[in-house]
Structures are given as C-alpha cells and as structure tokens.
Motif scaffolding. Structure first.
Motif, PDB file in Angstrom:
ATOM      1  N   ASP A   1       0.864  -1.186   0.000  1.00  0.00           N
ATOM      2  CA  ASP A   1       0.000   0.000   0.000  1.00  0.00           C
ATOM      3  C   ASP A   1       0.894   1.228   0.000  1.00  0.00           C
ATOM      4  O   ASP A   1       1.707   1.424   0.897  1.00  0.00           O
ATOM      5  CB  ASP A   1      -0.905   0.006   1.241  1.00  0.00           C
ATOM      6  CG  ASP A   1      -2.023   1.030   1.135  1.00  0.00           C
ATOM      7  OD1 ASP A   1      -1.856   2.016   0.400  1.00  0.00           O
ATOM      8  OD2 ASP A   1      -3.067   0.852   1.790  1.00  0.00           O
TER       9      ASP A   1
ATOM     10  N   GLN B   1      -4.388  -3.423  -3.640  1.00  0.00           N
ATOM     11  CA  GLN B   1      -4.625  -2.155  -2.943  1.00  0.00           C
ATOM     12  C   GLN B   1      -3.989  -0.995  -3.694  1.00  0.00           C
ATOM     13  O   GLN B   1      -4.587   0.074  -3.845  1.00  0.00           O
ATOM     14  CB  GLN B   1      -4.049  -2.241  -1.521  1.00  0.00           C
ATOM     15  CG  GLN B   1      -4.292  -1.016  -0.650  1.00  0.00           C
ATOM     16  CD  GLN B   1      -5.746  -0.846  -0.286  1.00  0.00           C
ATOM     17  OE1 GLN B   1      -6.483  -1.814  -0.206  1.00  0.00           O
ATOM     18  NE2 GLN B   1      -6.170   0.387  -0.081  1.00  0.00           N
TER      19      GLN B   1
ATOM     20  N   ASN C   1      -5.856  -0.159  -6.923  1.00  0.00           N
ATOM     21  CA  ASN C   1      -7.029   0.670  -6.613  1.00  0.00           C
ATOM     22  C   ASN C   1      -6.624   2.119  -6.348  1.00  0.00           C
ATOM     23  O   ASN C   1      -7.313   3.057  -6.772  1.00  0.00           O
ATOM     24  CB  ASN C   1      -7.759   0.123  -5.387  1.00  0.00           C
ATOM     25  CG  ASN C   1      -8.509  -1.151  -5.690  1.00  0.00           C
ATOM     26  OD1 ASN C   1      -8.974  -1.344  -6.807  1.00  0.00           O
ATOM     27  ND2 ASN C   1      -8.633  -2.022  -4.718  1.00  0.00           N
ATOM     28  N   TYR C   2      -5.495   2.302  -5.667  1.00  0.00           N
ATOM     29  CA  TYR C   2      -5.039   3.656  -5.339  1.00  0.00           C
ATOM     30  C   TYR C   2      -4.651   4.422  -6.602  1.00  0.00           C
ATOM     31  O   TYR C   2      -5.088   5.557  -6.818  1.00  0.00           O
ATOM     32  CB  TYR C   2      -3.862   3.594  -4.372  1.00  0.00           C
ATOM     33  CG  TYR C   2      -3.226   4.945  -4.103  1.00  0.00           C
ATOM     34  CD1 TYR C   2      -3.871   5.894  -3.320  1.00  0.00           C
ATOM     35  CD2 TYR C   2      -1.993   5.283  -4.648  1.00  0.00           C
ATOM     36  CE1 TYR C   2      -3.305   7.135  -3.086  1.00  0.00           C
ATOM     37  CE2 TYR C   2      -1.417   6.516  -4.420  1.00  0.00           C
ATOM     38  CZ  TYR C   2      -2.079   7.442  -3.636  1.00  0.00           C
ATOM     39  OH  TYR C   2      -1.516   8.675  -3.405  1.00  0.00           O
TER      40      TYR C   2
ATOM     41  N   LYS D   1      -7.970  -9.082   3.304  1.00  0.00           N
ATOM     42  CA  LYS D   1      -8.854  -8.204   2.528  1.00  0.00           C
ATOM     43  C   LYS D   1      -8.731  -8.447   1.029  1.00  0.00           C
ATOM     44  O   LYS D   1      -8.914  -7.549   0.225  1.00  0.00           O
ATOM     45  CB  LYS D   1      -8.580  -6.722   2.841  1.00  0.00           C
ATOM     46  CG  LYS D   1      -8.752  -6.362   4.310  1.00  0.00           C
ATOM     47  CD  LYS D   1      -8.478  -4.899   4.571  1.00  0.00           C
ATOM     48  CE  LYS D   1      -8.599  -4.574   6.054  1.00  0.00           C
ATOM     49  NZ  LYS D   1      -8.314  -3.161   6.357  1.00  0.00           N
TER      50      LYS D   1
END
Length: 1011
Positions: free
Chosen positions: A139, A254, A257-258, A849
């Motif tokens: 992330d 993640q 998506n960012y 997740k």
C-alpha cells in the motif's frame, strides 16, 4: 517570505502531534502513566538531585505513553510536575532547575535500556528501508506506511526517528517505488500502447476518451448499455496489456485501486501535464484494469436484470394464458350440456323415435352452431403449460435480442471444465452471428451436444414432414442458452476471469504458503488454537448451556419466559426500553441554539478534522487557510443542497465551493476526518458512561434507505421507500452513539452480507467487542465468520418460536429427550475438522482483505448443499448460533443490551434523515456512485460533529457534578443521548465568515439547570 516545504507531507498536524507532541494528560491518564512501579521510581531517584529526578520521572511517564523522548520546559509540564511532586516528593522542597544537556541524554539512554528499547541510529536505516520497500508494495498511501512503520519499530523496540527523518525515508521509498514502476513501464510499453493511452486524454467534441470512460451508467436501459459496451470495447486492448504486465510489476490490488483512483480524480489537464509521462501511463493502466472489470460486472448485472425480468414476464403471461385456456373450457354451458346428456337416458324417448326428432329437441336446448362449437372445444386436446411457455418466449424474443444478445456476444465466459457444453453453445452462437448468418439455417449436427434435453426437443428443434430434426428453433434456443448461462454463472460453474464479483471462487483465495509470513502478523483468533481444542471447548459450552437452560426453565427461574406444558409453547416477555425522550428534550431546550457552521468550526478547533482533508498529492501542498469554504462544501453535500444552491444561500461564492469540492472532498480523506472526530469523542469523559457494561463496546449495524437525485446502476426501485424513484442503502456501524463506518450498498443487496466487512474495515481507535443487528443481519455464516475474527455477533431476535428451530446440539439427541425444549438436530463436527484447510484459506483471504464477505457469502450460497466447504462453514455457524441463542434466552440483561444498542442506531438514523432532508427530500446528491458516497460521508461528518458537540457539553457537566459528588445529577447526565439536534440551526441562510466569536462551552454549561 514563506519557504515552501519540499518534503512529502506524510502526517497532518494532528497526527504529528499525536506521535511527536508532548503528551497532554488528563487526570485519568496521569494516574495511568505517572503512576510508577518500584523499579521505575528507583530509576528516577537514581539521578543526582531533585530536579533531575522529577525530570526523569516525567520522561519515564511520557515514554510509557508515546515511546519517545521530548525536550520540554518546566512550564510546559506544569500540571504533570505538580502531580509527581505531590505524590512522590511531597516531603522535599522542589525548586526547578534546568537540567544539563549531558543529563538529558543520559536519562534517555538509561530509560530506553530500562524498557528494552534501542535509540534510533543510522545503523537501522538499511533495516528500515528494506521494511518500507515491502510496505509500499502492499500500500503506497502515506497513512498506511506510517502506521506499519511505527508498528514495526515498536515490535523491534526501536525508538522512532524524528519526523524529518521519517519524511525523508518514506519520501525516498515512495520515490524509489515509482522510479521502479516508471522504468518497467518505459521498458514494456510499446509506442502503439503509449499512443492508445494518450488518445484517452485527447479532447474530442468537448469530451475526452477518459472522461467518457468515467461516466457511470445510470440504469440498465438499452442506450446506457450501448455506452457501456463501447467503453468495454475501448478499454479491452489496454486492459489486456495491463492484465499481462501489472502482475509483473509486483503491484498489490490495494495499490492498483489507489493508482486507479488518482486517474479518476485527476482532471484530464493534470494528467496530460504529469512528469514524467510514465506517471500518467501508470495511473491510466491501473484505471483501465479496474474500470474494465467494473464494466464487465455492470454488463453481467444488466443481463441478469433483463433475464430475470423476461423470465418473470414469461412466467406471468404463461400462467395467464393457461388460466384463460382453462376458463374457455369451463365457459361451456354445463347446465345445457347436462340436459343434452339426459336425452340419452330419457325413458319417455323410445328406441324407435326418429333421430331427427331427437336433434330438434337437442337444438331447442342449445342452438346448432353453439352445440357445434361446444363439441369441438370439448374434443380438442388441452394445450400444455410448457407449450404456452415457449409460445410466450417467441413473443419476447425481440427484447431478448435487444437487451441480452449484445452483452453475451462480447463477454468472455470460462468454466472449470474445458468441454462445458454451455460455453460451447455460446461460442457456436457467437460464431454464427459474427458471420451475419441465421441460427435457424444451421445444420442440426453443428449444435453442441448436451444442450437440448429430451423433454424439450419438440419445443427447441424444428422438424421436417417426416419428423426428422432439421435445425434449432432460433429464438427459443438462444433464450434457453442465455438462461442456462445465467443459472450456471450464479452457481459458480461458469465464471469470468476479467471480473470483480464473478471470478472463480478458488482463484480468489490466497495461498497459505505464499502468505504465511503475512498471515502470522494478523491477529486472528481462529489461528491461535488447534481446531480440535476449539471444537471441544465449544461443544462443552453448548452442552452446558442446554443443561442450564432446561434446569432454569423447569424451575421457573427465567421470569421473562413462560412454558405452556399443554401447548408445548414458549412465550417471551420482551424487554422494554426506558423512555428518556421528555427528559432529554427538556435538557436540550435549555441550550441556546447555534448554527451548524459554528458547530463544525468548534469541533474542528477541538479535533482538527479539517487537516485530514488533503488534496490528492500531498507533496508541496499548502495547508488549507480558508476553513469556511471547506465547511460550506461539506454542508452542501451533507444536506442535499448541492454546491450551486449552497452558494445562493451562503456567503461563499460558487466557484470557491466547487473548487474545494473537487480538490479536497474524497472518500479516503472524509473517512480520515470522521475518524478524527470519532477518536476524540472516545477521549471525552462522558464516553465510557455510554457503555452498557464496563469495558464492553457494543457496535450496532443497520441500513437506512435514501433516495438518489440522479440514478446509477447501484440505485434500485423500492416503492415502499422511494415511491416511483430509486435509491440506495447507507449501511452504518455505530458504537456508543458514534458512527464509525457508513458506506453505500444497493437497495437490492442483503444487508447480512456486509456485517463482517463493515466491522473489519473500521479505521477508528474504538475497538468493538460485540456486534448487534436486527434480523436482516443474520444469515447462515455470520456467526461463524465473526467468531473466527474475535468479536461476538449478537443480533436482536424478534420471533422467539422461529429461533427455537435454529438451536442444535453436538451430542446424541437421546440425552436431551427429557428437555422441555428439544434440539432441532445434531451438528456434524467431523465435517468441520475435515474441511479445516479450506476454512483456513477462506479466513486468511478475508483477513488479508483479498475478498469481501459479500462476495464470499454470495458464492458459498450458490454451491450445492453437498459441497463440503459450504456445509462445514454452515455447521460451524450452527454451533456458535446455538450457544448464543441459549445465552440470549437465559439472560434478560443481554437482551436489554442488544435492544438498547439497536435503539441507538435507530436514533442516529433519525439524525441522518433530518440532515438529509434539510435540502428537501431524503436523498443523497451526486451524479455517480463515487459522488453519492462522498455525499453520504459528508452527512456522516456533520452528524459526527453534532454528536461530538453534544458529548462535549455533557462531559463538561459530568466533570462539574463529579466534583460536587451529586449522584442523582450524574445519573441523569449519563442517560442523556448526544444524538440530538434541537439545539442546532440546520437550515436558513448560512454565514460562515464570522466576526471571530466562537462557541464557549463554559458559558453554555453555566446556564444549564439540572434537577
């Protein structure tokens, strides 16, 4: 002249203070951190003179609180100094002297050594850099990196470096990661691919390609789906490239998506100007990858929607046609037919009577033409319901071609088996239509085998005069294939690799071997004990609950339950909540009203939540100086005004509100702002008194229906709530009156599928121990899932008799034969043991997740009942649910706590409804799903601020009357809910630019009279 900060802004001012600011203790915190053990006190007293001893004691307390050291003057810590001197040095004269630099660093070293910590040094830089390199692969957001980094330093007992060093390390790590990615993009992307990405940023007819891709479908109508398919076709070549290379880049889901969100929020102008250009290519590749999968899901949802509508319509019309056929057959005049039949047994008519006379007598009863029609109708064979079904399919075939065929033609389905007949049939249909040929003209030998059941051959095939099949009945066969594809897609036999929701279930599960190191860091109770130990403990607990329940019920100890021996029925006296509304209204009526804008200013002064609202790229970002415009933009979205209307009814111009909205209001930043307020509410003196039991935090979940100003595919019809319009559901997690999470789900979605997700994604500091909900929160797996991860799932039961059907046992049913209430059945513990590895994989996937609970449950429920994994999870759920149900029946206090917890979320819903209706209807504003989410988060932010404001008033009163030891007044204060808006102006003309006057809680509290 102000110098520009060229370092990456990794923390807001409030976050910096939380990590690096001198602790600001209240009384309870002083009792916790400045209360020393004998060894800690000995360490402080080992210093040479009293000033050094007191200073060392302060450093020990501060270190226990923040695991860091501070330079401070005696004036900075005046109250803490007074506390320490009065408790540990009361017999000595204390005259503060400035300690030397040598003494300061000596104290740091001995305190760090005492607690087993190592001071920060350059030798740890390599170790820390290596760790950050791993973190940014998971992330890249600065908040996540800082959190993981601080956790790593604490675990290794290394004192964190200064903020500047932290900035430098993280900035370098992010820069290195981006350089790595940009290098890979330069190496891999060909010139043609670069040109395709650039074409997305070219403006044509006032709309660029990327802007067109960002437009969300408003519904599943024909025109909207044409646009969705156009986006799908546009993105497909870019998606194939992204899908091939993103895994090689080592980018986590993640981070994808960012980066995709950056492409979504950046303007076309900004994306064109990014340097180097590989940066915009990265964002566009990630956006194309994510958007393509979203559009795939939209197309599947559209086909499912239209297929279901057609099936329902065909079913209704078939039943209606069949009924009319029945009616026609029964429309024969039965009385007259009976009289006609009696002619044949009439004794007055002899055998020699001419037939002509008999006919004339028959015609006198029923005319000749009527008799002929009636006879023909009664002689015909009745049309079968199945035949009517396929005739009705012919009537809707044109709509199937319009709404279903185009989507099925472009989607790429897959199956676990290579020779799946339905995939072959769809491929055959695609090949025929791609050649612009007719399906009915194809030889029957080309039709894939196994797709036409023997019972449907007469309906799906066409025959020649000899009765030999010549081909398929085009409309009917096509409809049949589409129906079977949808059915098997729902069951999981068929799936789409390029999808978010419809991927193969087992492809989404993580590998336990590959993720072993990451899973070991997760605090998941399921992995802490062997399964056989857990099952033994739970089985013993269930048996104990059965024995206790039966014993207490037989002896009449359960006063809230009555058992009728004759009817063998259990009746239940439900708990009643106290009605504190009159007392609460009287309290808030005493408080002078203030504007909602003033409340938000006051709450920001206390919580600094506006500092969380950062622009997309924090580098070089200036702090927001104009708080008024930001608060105006938040209120505009929260209260359903919209930016233009807010400009008309306030003193902030439209262009300012719109600019602030575009730059600062995002899902991530609004979530952080809400967390700031939630965490500060938890620190108020009144907050612990909101709990029903000491140290137990009840979280409640429930959905609230909201209409939408402009429809999207997530918005659905519900005549009960939205009339003729459409709407969505704001699904909320509440704890002690504080809304910790709230996200938007479709009005057609089952709320129970989101219970775990909303709890697991709680980002506030409030840790929940129990989750309550209504019956909409219950399904066949939630008890199991919540038990795996720790918190208790405690729904509120409404129908007692229904719940008795869901209580099982693990032992032999014979041992419960004499019980008043009998178990429904026996739980199969062996199937749970046999499926441990698969359950472990599912738990790990949820913990990381990598999959949402809603996706997991939806796919598990589509499996057939004999599926062992599904059965094992459902059996484990029965075990946990049975234990809870028996506890719920036995414990009236548990029932009251659950009941009160759910009442609180209902009260919060009233506040949210009031906020939404300030601008008119109970709606959320926004053109897209993201804008609707932002509107929802802004409304939660305003509600959170109101709750903080009221809690702050109650906290002031609590402290005041605790000093007076007035127990009656204290009990009254503790029972007053902070969820009230009687003392706040929510409507009218908003004036944000004030003369400088602010809310003064002391003045408000001084005016209150409590009795």
């Amino acid at each position: 002249m102000v110098t520009k900060n060229k370092r990456l802004t990794i923390l807001s001012e409030a976050e910096q203070f939380a990590l690096y600011g001198l602790p600001d203790f209240d009384y309870n915190q002083r009792m916790q951190y400045l209360f020393f053990t004998d060894s800690e006190l000995s360490l402080a007293l080992s210093r040479p003179e009293i000033s050094s001893q007191v200073y060392c004691a302060l450093q020990i307390g501060y270190f226990k609180a923040k695991y860091a050291f501070f330079k401070f003057s005696w004036e900075d810590a005046e109250e803490d100094v007074t506390f320490i001197v009065s408790r540990y040095f009361k017999d000595q004269a204390f005259i503060p002297h400035t300690i030397t630099k040598h003494e300061y660093y000596t104290q740091r070293n001995i305190i760090a050594k005492f607690f087993g910590y190592r001071p920060w040094a350059a030798i740890y830089l390599t170790q820390l850099t290596k760790k950050i390199t791993q973190i940014v692969r998971r992330d890249v957001t600065t908040g996540f990196i800082v959190t993981e980094l601080i956790t790593y330093l604490n675990e290794n007992k290394i004192i964190r470096p200064g903020y500047t060093i932290l900035q430098t390390i993280i900035s370098k790590a992010i820069s290195t990661e981006r350089t790595r990615l940009f290098g890979l993009i330069t190496k891999i992307l060909s010139e043609s691919v670069r040109n395709e990405l650039q074409q997305l940023l070219v403006r044509e007819d006032n709309l660029s390609g990327l802007a067109a891709l960002k437009q969300d479908a408003k519904h599943f109508g024909y025109r909207q789906m044409v646009l969705e398919r156009k986006k799908y076709t546009t993105l497909e070549p870019i998606y194939r490239i992204a899908n091939t290379h993103l895994s090689d880049f080592g980018i986590s889901l993640q981070n994808i998506n960012y980066y995709a969100s950056l492409a979504n929020f950046y303007s076309i102008y900004d994306l064109r100007r990014l340097e180097p250009p590989e940066q915009s290519y990265l964002y566009l590749l990630c956006y194309a990858w994510m958007r393509y999968r979203q559009i795939t899901d939209n197309l599947i949802d559209a086909t499912s929607y239209h297929m279901k509508r057609l099936e329902d319509e065909v079913k209704v019309k078939t039943n209606k046609s069949f009924f009319l056929e029945q009616v026609k057959r029964q429309e024969v005049e039965t009385t007259k037919v009976g009289r006609l039949l009696l002619i044949y047994v009439d004794d007055e008519i002899t055998d020699i009577t001419p037939f002509g006379s008999i006919r004339q007598r028959a015609f006198s009863i029923m005319p000749k033409e009527t008799l002929k029609i009636t006879g023909q109708r009664l002689s015909e064979k009745q049309t079968s319901k199945l035949s009517l079904f396929w005739k009705t399919v012919d009537d809707v075939a044109n709509r199937a071609c319009i709404h279903l065929r185009p989507n099925y033609m472009i989607l790429n389905f897959s199956s676990k088996t290579s020779d799946n007949p339905w995939i072959k049939a769809l491929a055959w249909i695609k090949s025929i239509f791609s050649k612009h040929q007719r399906l009915s003209q194809q030889p029957i030998t080309d039709c894939p085998k196994g797709t036409i059941p023997k019972s449907l051959r007469s309906y799906l095939l066409m025959f020649d005069e000899s009765g030999n099949p010549t081909g398929v009945h085009a409309n009917r066969y096509e409809f049949w294939i589409y129906k079977q594809i949808r059915k098997r897609l729902k069951s999981g036999d068929i799936y789409l690799d390029d999808s978010i929701q419809y991927r193969c279930f087992f492809d989404e599960l993580v590998s336990l071997k590959e993720k072993a190191s990451v899973i070991s860091q997760l605090d998941i109770p399921w992995f802490k004990q062997p399964l056989d130990v857990q099952l033994t403990y739970l089985s013993d607990e269930l048996h104990h609950q059965w024995q206790s329940f039966n014993s207490e019920l037989s002896q009449g100890k359960l006063k809230h339950l009555k058992y009728d021996l004759k009817k063998k029925k259990l009746t239940w006296s439900r708990p009643k909540a106290n009605n504190d509304n009159p007392r609460q209204d009287k309290f808030y009526d005493q408080i002078s009203c203030c504007d909602v804008g003033d409340v938000l200013h006051f709450v920001n002064d206390q919580c600094h939540f506006l500092s969380a609202l950062k622009p997309l790229q924090p580098r070089y970002a200036k702090p927001l100086s104009d708080q008024d415009s930001l608060i105006a933009a938040i209120i505009a979205q929260a209260m359903n005004h919209g930016n233009f209307t807010m400009a008309q009814i306030s003193d902030i111009p439209y262009h300012v509100i719109e600019t602030v909205y575009q730059q600062y209001l995002r899902m991530a930043s609004l979530q952080s702002a809400n967390d700031y307020i939630s965490n500060e509410i938890a620190k108020l003196p009144i907050f612990p008194h909101y709990s029903f039991d000491l140290g137990i935090f009840y979280g409640s979940v429930d959905g609230q229906k909201f209409g939408v100003e402009r429809t999207t595919v997530k918005a659905r019809h519900s005549r009960k709530y939205f009339g003729r319009g459409k709407g969505v559901v704001a699904y909320t997690l509440l704890c002690n009156h504080v809304p910790l999470q709230c996200w938007i789900i479709g009005a057609h979605e089952f709320e129970a599928h989101h219970v775990f997700d909303i709890w697991y994604h709680n980002t506030s500091d409030i840790v929940l121990t129990s989750i309550t909900g209504d019956m909409h929160s219950v399904n066949k797996a939630n008890f199991a899932i919540m038990h795996w991860f720790g918190p208790r799932f405690e729904p509120r039961f409404t129908n007692l008799q229904d719940q008795l059907k869901h209580i099982y046992c693990t032992g032999d049913l014979a041992q419960y034969e004499k019980n008043l209430i009998l178990p429904t059945g026996q739980i199969d513990l062996q199937v749970i043991m046999d499926e441990k590895d698969n359950i472990d994989q599912i738990v790990a996937t949820l913990g990381l997740k990598e999959m949402t609970q809603s996706t997991l449950i939806r796919k598990l429920c589509t499996y057939t009942q004999p599926n062992p994994t599904r059965r094992a999870i459902f059996e484990f759920d029965k075990l946990i649910r049975s234990i809870y149900t028996l506890q719920y029946l036995r414990d009236p206090q548990l029932q009251r706590n659950v009941h009160r917890s759910q009442n609180r979320i209902e009260a919060y819903h009233q506040l949210r409804s009031t906020i939404a209706q300030v601008g008119g209807k109970k709606e959320l504003t926004g053109r897209t799903d993201i804008e609707i989410e932002i509107s929802n988060q802004c409304a939660r932010l305003v509600a959170n601020a109101i709750i903080y404001y009221n809690s702050a008033i109650l906290s002031k009163l609590l402290v005041k009357y605790e000093a007076d030891s007035n127990q009656n007044i204290l009990n009254l204060i503790k029972r007053i809910s902070p969820v009230s808006w009687r003392n706040i102006h929510l409507n009218g003309h908003y004036t944000f630019k004030k003369s400088g006057k602010t809310i003064n809680l002391d003045e408000i509290v001084a005016e209150l009279v409590l009795k």
